[in-house]
Write a protein that holds these residues in place. Sequence first.
Motif, short mmCIF file in Angstrom:
data_model
loop_
_atom_site.label_atom_id
_atom_site.label_comp_id
_atom_site.label_asym_id
_atom_site.label_seq_id
_atom_site.Cartn_x
_atom_site.Cartn_y
_atom_site.Cartn_z
N LEU A 56 0.85 -1.20 0.00
CA LEU A 56 0.00 0.00 0.00
C LEU A 56 0.88 1.24 0.00
CD1 LEU A 56 -2.69 -0.74 2.76
CD2 LEU A 56 -2.88 -1.11 0.29
N ARG A 57 0.42 2.26 -0.70
CA ARG A 57 1.13 3.54 -0.65
C ARG A 57 0.98 4.16 0.73
NH1 ARG A 57 -1.59 4.79 -5.36
NH2 ARG A 57 -0.37 4.13 -7.15
N ARG A 75 0.23 7.17 3.06
CA ARG A 75 -0.61 8.36 2.91
C ARG A 75 0.22 9.59 3.22
NH1 ARG A 75 -5.97 10.21 5.76
NH2 ARG A 75 -5.40 8.86 7.46
N ILE A 123 -8.80 7.32 1.41
CA ILE A 123 -9.40 6.37 0.48
C ILE A 123 -8.33 5.37 0.03
CG2 ILE A 123 -10.38 6.10 -1.85
CD1 ILE A 123 -12.40 7.29 -0.02
N LEU A 124 -8.64 4.10 0.19
CA LEU A 124 -7.76 3.06 -0.31
C LEU A 124 -8.03 2.88 -1.81
CD1 LEU A 124 -7.81 0.08 2.18
CD2 LEU A 124 -5.86 1.47 1.54
N SER A 140 -8.84 1.11 -5.36
CA SER A 140 -9.92 0.14 -5.60
C SER A 140 -9.38 -1.29 -5.68
CB SER A 140 -10.67 0.49 -6.88
OG SER A 140 -9.80 0.43 -7.99
N GLN A 167 -8.87 -2.43 -2.06
CA GLN A 167 -10.16 -2.69 -1.41
C GLN A 167 -10.75 -4.01 -1.89
OE1 GLN A 167 -13.17 0.05 -0.57
NE2 GLN A 167 -11.90 1.87 -0.76
N ILE A 169 -9.20 -6.61 -3.18
CA ILE A 169 -8.44 -7.76 -2.68
C ILE A 169 -8.82 -8.02 -1.22
CG2 ILE A 169 -6.13 -8.59 -2.09
CD1 ILE A 169 -5.20 -6.86 -4.58
N LEU A 170 -8.87 -6.96 -0.43
CA LEU A 170 -9.20 -7.12 1.00
C LEU A 170 -10.59 -7.71 1.18
CD1 LEU A 170 -7.57 -3.80 2.10
CD2 LEU A 170 -7.04 -6.00 3.15
N LEU A 216 -2.14 -9.62 4.00
CA LEU A 216 -1.17 -8.84 4.73
C LEU A 216 -0.82 -7.62 3.90
CD1 LEU A 216 0.78 -8.68 7.19
CD2 LEU A 216 2.45 -9.92 5.80
N ALA A 217 -1.12 -6.44 4.46
CA ALA A 217 -0.88 -5.18 3.75
C ALA A 217 0.35 -4.50 4.34
CB ALA A 217 -2.11 -4.27 3.86
N VAL A 218 1.35 -4.24 3.49
CA VAL A 218 2.58 -3.60 3.96
C VAL A 218 2.75 -2.26 3.25
CG1 VAL A 218 3.65 -5.82 4.46
CG2 VAL A 218 4.08 -4.74 2.26
N LYS A 219 3.41 -1.33 3.93
CA LYS A 219 3.61 0.00 3.38
C LYS A 219 4.85 0.06 2.51
CE LYS A 219 0.09 1.96 5.20
NZ LYS A 219 0.16 2.37 6.60
#
Lengths: 131, 131
Positions: B100-101, B103, B110-111, B113, B116, B118-119, B127-130
């Motif tokens: 994920l970018r 912020r 807003i995430l 699309s 969103q 995938i989640l 697992l979402a990593v920055k």
Amino acid sequence: MTIVVGFVPTKEGRAALARAAEEARGRHSRLVVVNSHRSTGDAHDDSAREAETEIQQVADGLSGDGVEVEVRRLGRGNEPAEDLIAAAAETDADLIVIGLRRRTPVGKLILGSNAQRILLDAPCAVLAVKG
Amino acid sequence: MTIVVGFVPTKEGRAALARAAEEARGRHSRLVVVNSHRSTGDAHDDSAREAETEIQQVADGLSGDGVEVEVRRLGRGNEPAEDLIAAAAETDADLIVIGLRRRTPVGKLILGSNAQRILLDAPCAVLAVKG
């Protein structure tokens, strides 16, 4: 290592707590369970007691396995996202675990605002599990 | 166990691939790297080559550690979310890793699309990593 998990006594909350417990065992991590609630009425008190009982059961199981568990019961009026992010920052957590609702076949393509906020603002990786 | 990771040659894509590789090592899992792309022009070809080189470096490192890696280069015109979810379903994956970018301080809440989707639609934990 520290894992932070948000818990409420719902299907999603239970899925998150169970997965966080599994990760804590596998990674030999400390587990911080954040139980946020905002209301203070009687109905809430029942829900709070239910949550505490469930958390205690998981904590007892983990303690038996040598995993350190800390439970934080927060009711300061914050959004759950704020409590979780603050706990993760304070404990220098490596991972936050959250529960997401399953989308129904006609469900809208929108994540809840708490989930979005945690995913965007978490200081660490976020593991999202389905309820 | 199988871990599926979406890779594109960006800061977020690299963070996701690095974390997925780490998880695959730690969990003795197989790693499936999904490299989705949609365009077919010259600029894309450079980007595709860059992505392949980066994936190969990570794959070589993992193979040296005894981790099985499969790379899927997909360019069928699907959204990356569709490719990732299909790969996870097909391989009966235990985990999807996405980047994920971060912020910006004035960034909107807003995430993307794809994230969103995938989640919400993943058949397993995400697992979402920055980046």
